[in-house]
Design a protein around this motif. Structure first.
Motif, PDB file in Angstrom:
ATOM      1  N   ASP A  78       0.813  -1.222   0.000  1.00  0.00           N
ATOM      2  CA  ASP A  78       0.000   0.000   0.000  1.00  0.00           C
ATOM      3  C   ASP A  78       0.845   1.271   0.000  1.00  0.00           C
ATOM      4  N   ILE A  80       2.851   4.057  -1.463  1.00  0.00           N
ATOM      5  CA  ILE A  80       3.006   4.642  -2.795  1.00  0.00           C
ATOM      6  C   ILE A  80       4.401   5.236  -2.934  1.00  0.00           C
ATOM      7  N   GLY A 116      -8.583   7.672  -2.084  1.00  0.00           N
ATOM      8  CA  GLY A 116      -7.765   6.460  -2.070  1.00  0.00           C
ATOM      9  C   GLY A 116      -6.318   6.674  -1.668  1.00  0.00           C
ATOM     10  N   ARG A 117      -5.985   7.891  -1.243  1.00  0.00           N
ATOM     11  CA  ARG A 117      -4.609   8.170  -0.832  1.00  0.00           C
ATOM     12  C   ARG A 117      -4.586   8.861   0.523  1.00  0.00           C
ATOM     13  N   ARG A 144      -1.865   3.993  -0.014  1.00  0.00           N
ATOM     14  CA  ARG A 144      -3.241   3.764  -0.448  1.00  0.00           C
ATOM     15  C   ARG A 144      -4.132   3.627   0.791  1.00  0.00           C
ATOM     16  N   GLU A 147     -11.342   4.035  -0.214  1.00  0.00           N
ATOM     17  CA  GLU A 147     -12.065   5.150  -0.820  1.00  0.00           C
ATOM     18  C   GLU A 147     -13.063   5.697   0.201  1.00  0.00           C
TER      19      GLU A 147
END
Length: 150
Positions: A78, A80, A116-117, A144, A147
């Protein structure tokens, strides 16, 4: 076992295992950085310095601290990427033979405007075996997250 962004709480803390810095580490730091200043590479010169011995480049401590802090929190796939560092301070020199560990605390977390971030802010402290602080600062990373409900 990986955590999720949603499971992380401000104030959570972790402590890494220790790692002893070696002659090979200092040589590698000089080789990869190209920084062969005598305070790092010349034992005679460094012996006459305030530290009394060769010391690691400050950025090597940062390099070690970031690596040791990687699994805290363990967000697995997850993650990023890293977003940056702030307020990083060199409090004490690192020398061959020093054993260090990191203490990591979640200082903040927030979702971004992009669904989502999320951003996780970690306070990272690199400590020597005697408990003294060698380096310290804050690192931000993006991960991540679920949502948000529409």
């Amino acid at each position: 076992m990986s955590s999720r962004f949603e499971d992380i709480e401000v104030g959570q803390r972790w402590t890494s295992p220790g790692r002893t810095l070696t002659e090979a580490d200092l040589t590698l730091a000089c080789m990869t950085s190209g920084d062969w200043h005598p305070i790092h590479a010349d034992a005679e010169f460094a012996g006459r310095s305030l530290a009394g011995q060769r010391i690691f480049q400050g950025t090597y401590g940062l390099h070690v601290a970031m690596a040791m802090a990687t699994p805290f929190p363990d967000l697995g796939a997850d993650v990023i990427g890293a977003l940056g560092l702030s307020d990083w301070h060199y409090a004490a020199p690192l020398c061959i033979g020093d054993t260090v560990h990191v203490e990591v605390e979640i200082a903040a977390k927030r979702t971004t405007s992009r669904p989502g971030r999320g951003v996780v802010e970690r306070r990272i402290t690199l400590k020597k075996a005697d408990g003294s602080v060698a380096q310290q600062g804050t690192a931000q990373m993006m991960a991540r997250c679920a949502e948000e409900a529409a």
